[in-house]
Design an enzyme around this catalytic site. Structure first.
Site, short mmCIF file in Angstrom:
data_model
loop_
_atom_site.label_atom_id
_atom_site.label_comp_id
_atom_site.label_asym_id
_atom_site.label_seq_id
_atom_site.Cartn_x
_atom_site.Cartn_y
_atom_site.Cartn_z
CG ASP A 494 -1.95 0.99 1.29
OD1 ASP A 494 -2.22 1.63 0.31
OD2 ASP A 494 -2.42 1.25 2.49
CD GLU A 497 -0.16 5.71 -3.53
OE1 GLU A 497 0.40 5.89 -2.33
OE2 GLU A 497 -0.86 5.00 -3.74
CG ASP A 571 -8.20 5.10 1.00
OD1 ASP A 571 -7.98 3.78 0.93
OD2 ASP A 571 -7.46 5.67 1.48
C1 NOJ Z 1 -4.60 3.40 2.72
C2 NOJ Z 1 -5.29 2.10 2.13
O1 NOJ Z 1 -6.03 2.75 0.90
C3 NOJ Z 1 -6.56 1.54 2.80
O2 NOJ Z 1 -6.92 0.30 2.21
C4 NOJ Z 1 -5.67 1.12 4.20
O3 NOJ Z 1 -6.40 0.35 4.93
C5 NOJ Z 1 -4.85 2.12 5.02
N1 NOJ Z 1 -4.17 2.68 4.22
C6 NOJ Z 1 -4.22 1.68 6.13
O4 NOJ Z 1 -3.02 0.83 5.93
#
Ligand code: NOJ
Length: 919
Positions: A494, A497, A571
């Site tokens: 994650d 970017e 998200d």
């Molecule tokens: C951002 C991610 O997009 C999300 O899915 C994740 O739960 C959080 N980071 C925490 O790791």
């Protein structure tokens, strides 16, 4: 010609005398003449490639030679970034076509190439314009609107005070504001821009093409919108600058987490593609010109695009003479095909931020079983770690990770845990100590390790552009190093970017430095891919001799990411709008060549209503990547918690996904060999049907003929499903028939129903026995659903392998074509044999087809009690007559045939056909 460009005043000319064509590659020089008559040399390479592809690269001689001065004592490289290809391309499909021929006349040069010399590249010298033709058909034009721009290097001339915007000598646009050329401050962050202005731009026009698709990742319609305002249009260009976007907007050209600068232009009889190979911040403007042909009607639409990148070379591929399918194949050849995932990867994943302890995980696992709901993978977000230190466990809450993993393993289930690229900057944390001592982190502009803020607080970032960093990354994953992991543990990358909480636009300063002294600005969009690629290679080498196909989920991506990961759309929110937006976004991932895609089921932020969550599971059953996820502040929402009827309806959707796993896996296999999307849009499946070009709320599963239209609006009791062709379509569940080309059909969709049709002419493989996980279905028998077309025929394929190793690459797989023609259903081998074929087939010897369902069975079968099966006894046939709008169907039980062998089931002569076509 649109009003925006200034084609005649373009300062770019091609030096005709510089052109040399050798072995399919044209070398030449583009000259940019400045207002002061100074001439800047821009070396041009045009490569004429196979399958109607061409590549145009324009560099800048002075930077190429390193003959520039950097400001602020920068340690950055002087050249324009020239390694994007090394990350994005596989190396295949780049062989220049030696048959290319060059001719010159009247300030124009023309190259023909291709097996029948059918492709033409016409270069006008003055101004420099490039036209691509297939035969006489003009398909793509560069710089016809005069937007080509290569910001040449120049020294900063300091102005006398009080005259801030004046520098001399000037080039062509004396009125330009230079205030951000040499340095830019944004939200308190200053970008030092040591190389000054260096952007590249080109206008690319598609004459006669009314629709363009691609440019993942954005929300909004699949057919891209115009970007210069007006009714329903965007008023900003599509932006590609991988970002950790908080609460992203729907229907917006704003940038998201990943970028694939690839575009398809489509019209009724033709598709062309453009791939803009650049890793820097990129913007794309789109406008359309509608004009009539010879004054009749509104006729033709031209789509004009304008691509701009902040730095790097101007490097683009044009792909001619295609269909959407062949274009996927060509683009896949260049950037790679989808890695064939392990079977569990395409089953259901249960995630939330966070399962709080190993006991919690075990409890959720038991509750799924108690509720008879299948699932394959449970996920752990950040909180499993000791204080956000990756490769560690919080030993208060996860004292026994191995015990937890063993419980999962008992049902062939897996665990995915998060590992991000930021490494906590804490003395004594071995991972960061190694990163620092080995000098493997991304650096700031002064050449010191970059320090920024992310989940763990102060952090450093692994520089996965560095081969030594990737080798080191591998050393962190072996089971004896990463304690508490077993072979059923996989990884979620994650924040790649990369997300930097205190950085400009929540990412890294552009003047940070990567391996090779490239500035971050040059590689920003590629960065996330280097990280998940590194993880992929690390997972392959966890233990000598254990070669399992890795599963990795990434948030950030670039062209080529499909070779090693799955992605999700980040998200989203628990709203109907976000549910609706997920469908075109996932379809667009198919256009991008990265089709292993999903959205957080249920929505990440917020608490979905029970109806919304239920509808989201139904839609999610048609995402290539099917995972539920939720923010740490949301209420628990595991499907068994909702109560009836919701839990039962969600469980049904999940069982439908599991039953159809053989069809999904076959679609993934196609993606892995031909680059085809796993879920396909209307224009992709029916490229000749103009009415479908803008439709992006229904999807087809691979080549199966399954057409789903998820319900994405609150309270809907029905949907309208658009049918392009004249074939019969049958409701998946009760065989109601729909037909009528070029119009929408009303399909009832009460909460418990997923609108799902089957197009006549297909054979769909299924496994109908409900199990706890896909691993436990491995030896289960198959059901074949024959959906007869108007001729009474059907055809389909099935791909099967062990679902976990790479032995399929040595022939350990089954690939079959099932065909019903002239009343005979046959199973034919379409695989290629390899060293491991025979051994694999032996393991599959007892896996059989246990049921054949024939939808729209001819009424003449009514009197049949059995059908002969080659090499065996006759099998029983039970016929169900048509009822109202519901088609007749027949079922053959236990035909006694193996899934990996040749056989024929004889339903009787073709003359007995009596297929209902009119209803
Ligand atoms: C951002 C991610 O997009 C999300 O899915 C994740 O739960 C959080 N980071 C925490 O790791």
């Amino acid at each position: 010609m649109t009003a925006h460009g200034k084609p005649d005043s373009s300062p770019y000319n091609l030096d005709g005398s510089s052109l040399k064509l050798k072995n399919g590659q044209l070398d030449g020089m583009v000259l940019k003449t400045l207002a002061n008559k100074e001439v800047v040399k821009l070396p041009l390479i045009a490569s004429l490639l196979d399958n109607g592809k061409a590549r145009i690269t324009i560099d800048e001689e002075r930077r190429q030679k390193g003959d520039i001065e950097l400001r602020h004592n920068s340690i950055a490289r002087k050249e324009r970034y020239n390694e994007a290809a090394a990350w994005a391309l596989t190396g295949a499909g780049l062989q220049p076509q030696k048959d290319a021929k060059l001719s010159n006349s009247n300030g124009r040069s023309e190259i023909t190439w291709g097996p029948k010399s059918e492709y033409r590249l016409v270069l006008s010298h003055s101004p420099f314009v490039v036209e691509f033709y297939t035969g006489e058909d003009k398909q793509v034009v560069l710089n016809s609107r005069g937007f080509m721009n290569v910001e040449h290097w120049r020294p900063k001339i300091d102005k006398p005070s009080g005259d801030e915007n004046e520098t001399e000598p000037r080039d062509v646009q004396p009125q330009e504001d230079e205030s951000t050329w040499w340095e830019e401050t944004f939200n308190g962050n200053t970008d030092s821009k040591p190389r000054g202005p260096e952007s590249v731009a080109m206008d690319i026009s598609f004459p006669g093409y009314g629709h363009v698709y691609g440019l993942a990742e954005h929300t909004g319609s699949l057919s891209l919108k115009e970007t210069r305002g007006g009714d329903g249009n965007h008023d900003q260009p599509y932006r590609l600058y991988n970002s950790d976007v908080f609460e992203y907007e729907l229907d917006s050209p704003m940038t998201l987490y990943g970028s694939v600068p690839f575009m398809q232009a489509h019209r009724k009889d033709s598709t062309v593609g453009v791939f803009w190979l650049n890793g820097a911040e990129t913007w794309v403007d789109i406008t359309k010109d509608k004009h009539s042909t010879l004054g009749f009607g509104s006729g033709v639409v031209d789509t004009n695009t304008h691509w701009m990148s902040e730095s790097g070379q101007l490097d683009l591929f044009v792909m001619l003479d295609a269909t959407p399918k062949s274009l996927s194949k060509t683009f896949g050849e260049l950037t790679g095909y989808t890695a064939l995932p392990p079977t569990f990867g395409i089953a259901y994943h249960q995630c939330r931020w966070n399962y709080v302890s190993d006991e919690d995980v075990k409890d959720v696992d038991r509750k799924f079983d108690k509720s008879n709901i299948p699932y394959d993978v449970i996920w752990l977000d950040l909180e499993y770690t000791d204080d956000k230190k990756y490769f560690t466990w919080d030993d208060m809450t996860f004292p026994d990770p191995i015990g937890m993993e063993q419980q999962l393993e008992a049902s062939e289930r897996k665990l995915v845990i998060i590992i991000d690229p930021h490494i906590k900057n804490k003395a004594g944390y071995q991972v960061v100590e190694e990163l620092k001592s080995k000098d493997l982190g991304i650096k700031n502009k002064d050449g010191n390790i970059f320090d920024g803020w992310c989940w763990p607080g102060s952090s450093h970032w692994i520089d996965a552009f560095n081969p030594a960093a990737r080798t080191w990354w591998k050393s962190l994953f072996p089971y004896d190093k990463f304690k508490g992991t077993l072979k059923n543990v996989w990884i979620w990358n994650d924040m790649n970017e990369p997300s930097v909480f205190n950085g400009p636009e929540i990412t890294m300063p552009k003047d940070n430095i990567h391996h090779g002294n490239w500035e971050h600005r040059d590689v920003h969009n590629i960065n996330g891919m280097t990280f998940h690629n590194a993880t992929y290679h690390a997972l392959i080498e966890r233990k000598k001799g254990e070669i399992l196909r890795p599963f990795i989920l990434t948030r950030s991506f670039y062209a080529g990411s499909q070779r090693s990961a799955a992605m999700w759309t980040g998200d989203n929110q628990a709203s109907w709008g976000h549910l609706a937006a997920s469908i075109p976004m996932i379809l667009n991932q198919g256009v991008a060549g990265f089709p292993f895609a999903g959205a957080d089921i249920g929505g990440f932020f917020g608490n979905p209503s029970k109806d919304l969550q239920t509808r989201w599971y139904q839609a999610g059953a048609f995402y290539p990547f099917m995972r539920a996820h939720a923010h740490i502040d949301t209420r628990r929402r595991e499907p068994y918690l909702l109560g009836e009827p919701y839990t039962g309806i969600m469980a049904q959707a999940m069982r439908l996904r599991y039953a159809l796993l053989p069809a999904w896996y076959t679609a993934f296999h196609e993606a892995s060999t031909d680059g085809y999307p796993i879920v396909r849009s209307q224009y992709y499946v029916h490229p000749e049907d103009e009415k479908g070009f803008a439709i992006d709320d229904q999807l087809y599963v691979g080549s199966t003929g399954l057409l789903a239209k998820p319900v994405v609006t609150e309270g809907a009791e029905s949907v309208e499903v658009y049918l392009a062709d004249d074939e019969n379509y049958f409701d998946y569940f009760d065989y109601t028939v729909y037909n009528g080309a070029g119009k929408s059909h009303h399909v009832a969709a009460p909460l418990e129903k997923i609108p799902l049709l089957m197009q006549g002419g297909h054979i769909i493989p299924r496994k109908d026995r409900p199990r706890k996980s896909s691993g436990l279905m491995k030896w289960d028998p198959y059901t074949l659903v024959l959906v007869l077309d108007k001729q009474g025929e059907a055809e389909g394929t099935l791909y099967v392998d062990d679902g976990e190793t790479f032995e399929y690459q040595q022939g350990a797989y089954i690939h079959r074509r099932f065909k019903l023609t002239d009343g005979k259903l046959s199973s034919e081998d379409i695989g290629t044999k390899g060293a491991k074929t025979a051994a694999y087939l032996k393991t599959m010897r007892d896996v059989r087809v246990e049921k054949i369902i024939v939808v729209n069975a001819p009424s003449s079968w009514e009197s049949k009690a059995e059908v002969p099966v080659s090499g065996g006894a006759a099998a029983e046939l039970i016929y169900h007559a048509a009822e109202g709008k519901k088609a007749a169907w027949a079922v053959v039980r236990n035909p006694g045939v193996g899934v990996g062998t040749d056989w024929v089931v004889d339903f009787g002569a073709a003359a007995e056909r009596n297929v209902r076509t009119e209803l």
